[in-house]
Scaffold this motif. Structure first.
Motif, short mmCIF file in Angstrom:
data_model
loop_
_atom_site.label_atom_id
_atom_site.label_comp_id
_atom_site.label_asym_id
_atom_site.label_seq_id
_atom_site.Cartn_x
_atom_site.Cartn_y
_atom_site.Cartn_z
N MET A 1 0.69 -1.33 -0.18
CA MET A 1 -0.16 -0.09 0.06
C MET A 1 0.91 1.30 0.05
N SER A 2 0.54 2.46 -0.85
CA SER A 2 1.46 3.40 -0.91
C SER A 2 1.15 4.23 0.57
N LEU A 3 2.22 4.45 1.14
CA LEU A 3 2.32 4.98 2.40
C LEU A 3 3.09 6.26 2.35
N ASN A 4 2.75 7.41 2.82
CA ASN A 4 3.46 8.74 2.90
C ASN A 4 4.74 8.54 3.73
N ASP A 5 5.53 9.87 3.59
CA ASP A 5 6.81 9.63 4.50
C ASP A 5 6.55 9.39 5.95
N ARG A 6 5.31 10.15 6.53
CA ARG A 6 5.06 10.04 7.95
C ARG A 6 4.63 8.59 8.19
N GLN A 7 3.79 8.14 7.56
CA GLN A 7 3.34 6.66 7.75
C GLN A 7 4.61 5.66 7.47
N GLN A 8 5.39 5.85 6.86
CA GLN A 8 6.75 5.08 6.65
C GLN A 8 7.47 5.37 7.86
N GLN A 9 7.53 6.40 8.56
CA GLN A 9 8.44 6.52 9.71
C GLN A 9 7.70 5.93 10.74
N LEU A 10 6.34 6.18 10.83
CA LEU A 10 5.28 5.43 11.82
C LEU A 10 5.84 4.12 12.03
N MET A 11 5.77 3.34 10.60
CA MET A 11 5.92 2.04 10.73
C MET A 11 7.26 1.43 11.18
N THR A 12 8.40 2.36 11.01
CA THR A 12 9.76 2.31 11.24
C THR A 12 9.93 2.04 12.81
N MET A 13 9.14 3.34 13.26
CA MET A 13 9.01 3.30 14.52
C MET A 13 8.28 1.96 15.48
N LEU A 14 7.20 1.71 15.02
CA LEU A 14 6.69 0.50 15.41
C LEU A 14 7.51 -0.77 15.25
N GLU A 15 8.20 -0.68 14.18
CA GLU A 15 8.92 -2.11 13.93
C GLU A 15 10.15 -2.01 14.78
N LEU B 1 -3.07 2.26 8.46
CA LEU B 1 -2.03 1.34 8.59
C LEU B 1 -2.84 -0.15 9.17
N GLU B 2 -3.95 0.13 9.97
CA GLU B 2 -4.70 -1.01 10.47
C GLU B 2 -5.54 -1.84 9.29
N LEU B 3 -6.12 -0.97 8.62
CA LEU B 3 -6.83 -1.43 7.43
C LEU B 3 -5.91 -2.18 6.61
N ALA B 4 -4.69 -1.86 6.32
CA ALA B 4 -3.57 -2.63 5.40
C ALA B 4 -3.06 -3.67 6.13
N TYR C 1 -1.13 -3.90 9.18
CA TYR C 1 0.06 -3.61 9.50
C TYR C 1 0.11 -3.66 11.00
N VAL C 2 -1.04 -2.81 11.63
CA VAL C 2 -0.85 -2.41 12.94
C VAL C 2 -2.47 -2.75 13.43
N LYS C 3 -2.42 -3.09 14.72
CA LYS C 3 -3.59 -3.20 15.54
C LYS C 3 -3.74 -2.02 16.50
N ARG C 4 -4.83 -1.19 16.42
CA ARG C 4 -5.04 -0.06 17.35
C ARG C 4 -5.43 -0.33 18.60
N ALA D 1 -1.27 2.07 19.23
CA ALA D 1 -1.05 0.93 18.38
C ALA D 1 -0.03 0.02 18.52
N ILE D 2 -0.17 -1.14 18.14
CA ILE D 2 0.81 -2.19 18.22
C ILE D 2 1.04 -2.67 16.71
N LEU D 3 2.19 -3.39 16.73
CA LEU D 3 2.57 -4.06 15.49
C LEU D 3 1.80 -5.17 15.23
N ALA D 4 0.86 -5.30 14.18
CA ALA D 4 0.19 -6.59 14.04
C ALA D 4 0.94 -7.62 14.06
#
Length: 253
Positions: free
Chosen positions: A3-17, A45-48, A50-53, A58-61
């Motif tokens: 799914m196409s994520l913007n920069d902030r969402q990408q950074q958010l995923m990196t933080m979560l990981e 991110l939850e719909l995709a 990747y995460v659970k709110r 949120a936590i990493l799915a």
């Protein structure tokens, strides 16, 4: 990511990981955006998948549906234990991490790109380590659906040919008399094999395992060097650990 994520969402995923969990209040400050924006990001991110709110964040799915039910229990404690255990790993170490919800947090807290070799019999842990660019060796064996672990003669045989600086094992029970135990016979065998090949043995457990006895004992108290836990056990088990020279590392923060 599909799914196409913007920069902030990408950074958010990196933080979560790297941390496994994020809080809306902190993200709002970090990115300098409104709470609504962060909530929309997390929703996307939850719909995709990747995460659970969660309440307030949120936590990493989990990558492993069968561990779901267990992985939500004691998440904070397990994350603290994982961080404290991962801090014991040194550059150039060869380590073994076995399957389980607490050991997964050990893998999660290892620094990306660390110059170590990790051997594991857990498929979900191997995935976690590959994403961190850590050299990973997966044992052979037969896959157990419930835990994502590889067990049986193939796994035991490959572990028997290796030597580890330190290992990190989960346990379903810890008691003075019965030592460290597990509810699965095949996993208990793998734990015993790994202990035989290790210079330092660490068992990672949350306090709910103290005093519990499972069917298959895999180690006496004095065969383990350290228990990494979230709080110390009650007095009798505490004394038994002292007598057996087991270090208790309680990860409180």
């Amino acid at each position: 990511m599909s799914m196409s994520l913007n920069d902030r969402q990408q950074q958010l995923m990196t933080m979560l990981e790297s941390t496994g969990e994020v809080k809306v209040a902190v993200l709002k400050e970090t990115f300098g955006v409104t709470e609504m924006t962060i909530r929309r990001d997390l929703e996307k991110l939850e719909l995709a998948g990747y995460v659970k709110r969660t309440f307030g964040g949120a936590i990493l799915a989990s990558k492993d549906a069968t561990l779901e039910d267990r992985s939500v229990v004691m998440t904070d404690e397990k994350s603290r234990i994982g961080r404290a255990a991962a801090a014991l790993v040194q550059e150039n170490d060869s380590i073994f991490i076995d399957g389980g919800t607490t050991t997964l947090y050990v893998a999660r807290h290892l620094k990306p790109g660390m110059n170590i070799t990790v051997v594991t019999n857990a498929l979900n842990i191997a995935l976690e380590l590959l994403e961190k660019r850590i050299t990973t060796v997966v044992t052979g064996g037969m896959a157990l659906e419930t835990t994502s672990t590889l067990v049986g003669p193939g796994a035991a045989e490959s572990i028997g040919r290796m030597a580890f600086n330190r290992i990190f094992l989960g346990a379903t029970g810890v008691s003075a008399k019965h030592g460290f135990s597990n509810s699965n016979m095949y996993e208990a065998e793998i734990k015993r094999m790994a202990i035989a090949q290790a210079a330092e043995v660490n068992v990672v457990v949350d306090h709910s395992k103290f005093g519990a006895k499972e069917l298959f004992s895999f180690a006496a108290l004095d065969t383990v060097h350290r228990i990494v836990c979230d709080q110390e056990p009650e007095q009798s088990l505490l004394e038994a650990c002292r007598e057996s020279n087991v270090e208790l590392l309680a990860a409180r923060d």
